[in-house]
Design a protein around this motif. Sequence first.
Motif, mmCIF file in Angstrom:
data_model
loop_
_atom_site.group_PDB
_atom_site.id
_atom_site.type_symbol
_atom_site.label_atom_id
_atom_site.label_comp_id
_atom_site.label_asym_id
_atom_site.label_seq_id
_atom_site.Cartn_x
_atom_site.Cartn_y
_atom_site.Cartn_z
ATOM 1 N N ALA A 4 0.834 -1.205 0.000
ATOM 2 C CA ALA A 4 0.000 0.000 0.000
ATOM 3 C C ALA A 4 0.867 1.254 0.000
ATOM 4 N N VAL A 5 1.945 1.229 0.782
ATOM 5 C CA VAL A 5 2.846 2.381 0.832
ATOM 6 C C VAL A 5 3.590 2.523 -0.495
ATOM 7 N N VAL A 6 4.074 1.410 -1.043
ATOM 8 C CA VAL A 6 4.779 1.455 -2.327
ATOM 9 C C VAL A 6 3.868 2.037 -3.408
ATOM 10 N N LYS A 7 2.624 1.577 -3.436
ATOM 11 C CA LYS A 7 1.655 2.066 -4.422
ATOM 12 C C LYS A 7 1.423 3.563 -4.261
ATOM 13 N N ALA A 8 1.283 4.016 -3.031
ATOM 14 C CA ALA A 8 1.027 5.430 -2.767
ATOM 15 C C ALA A 8 2.224 6.293 -3.157
ATOM 16 N N LEU A 9 3.438 5.822 -2.883
ATOM 17 C CA LEU A 9 4.625 6.588 -3.255
ATOM 18 C C LEU A 9 4.703 6.761 -4.769
ATOM 19 N N LYS A 10 4.397 5.689 -5.484
ATOM 20 C CA LYS A 10 4.435 5.776 -6.948
ATOM 21 C C LYS A 10 3.335 6.702 -7.460
ATOM 22 N N ALA A 11 2.183 6.691 -6.796
ATOM 23 C CA ALA A 11 1.082 7.577 -7.194
ATOM 24 C C ALA A 11 1.441 9.037 -6.955
#
Length: 263
Positions: free
Chosen positions: A115-122
């Motif tokens: 979830a954190v990885v996805k948010a950072l990329k977003a």
Amino acid sequence: MKFLCLLPFLAAAQAAVVPAVDPKEHFHSAVPSAVGPQGKNVTINGVLTYVSLPKKKFDPTTAVLLLTDVFGLPSPDNLTYAPDYLNGDAIPMDGNLTTWIVNHGEAQTTPPLLAVVKALKARGIKQIAATGYCFGGTWLYITRLVQNNTVTVGTMAHPSFLNVPTDFDLMKAQSHVPVEINNAELDTGFTPAVALQTDAVMGDGQYPPGYFRRQFDGVAHGFAVRANASDPVQVAAKQGAFDTSLRWIQAHLKLAEAAVAYR
């Protein structure tokens, strides 16, 4: 200290599962009271995350993701983007790893991490350098993130729970992410013998994306996270692991300037 990479295959080497190291066997050191966290805890995509940003100008499209050992965010040694993938349940220093691990397998820890990885990329972050320690270097963590090409570059220190050579065979088969390992001479988990088995799979140019391993003598599991300030061997090993990881990250990220910072 010794540089032990690119070594020949040992004919007698067999598959090994790297065991967990009991919390009591980790290096533990008192942190001076004058030393405090340089970042702050924020919520990213529903996950509590410790964030520390460089004080000077930096590239906002690049981030370092730190995956803690089993002692989690309460440890004062944490740096940069560190997601609480332990779900607020870090093990205490005298905790029972056998019972704790039941509630901290891939099913529980994978969702908050991704979830954190996805948010950072977003948020526009295009390059993620991921570094993991002990528990953070294993399973779906640094090893899986590298295997699945989720991050740009990976480093790990004194990893556990690995299956050698299976995990690295899989890495070779499908990854294009460079990876670096810092290991300890006295580690009872990722032992020097297991490290040589890893070299047999990854070293000598067998892993084109890039592989390097550095062994630190005179120290044990946990050395790259915490050290006794009065022991020059421990201090040098911790600093050496940090410097080696930083150089590896800088060498494999496209940076306009050396703006990667762990603090």
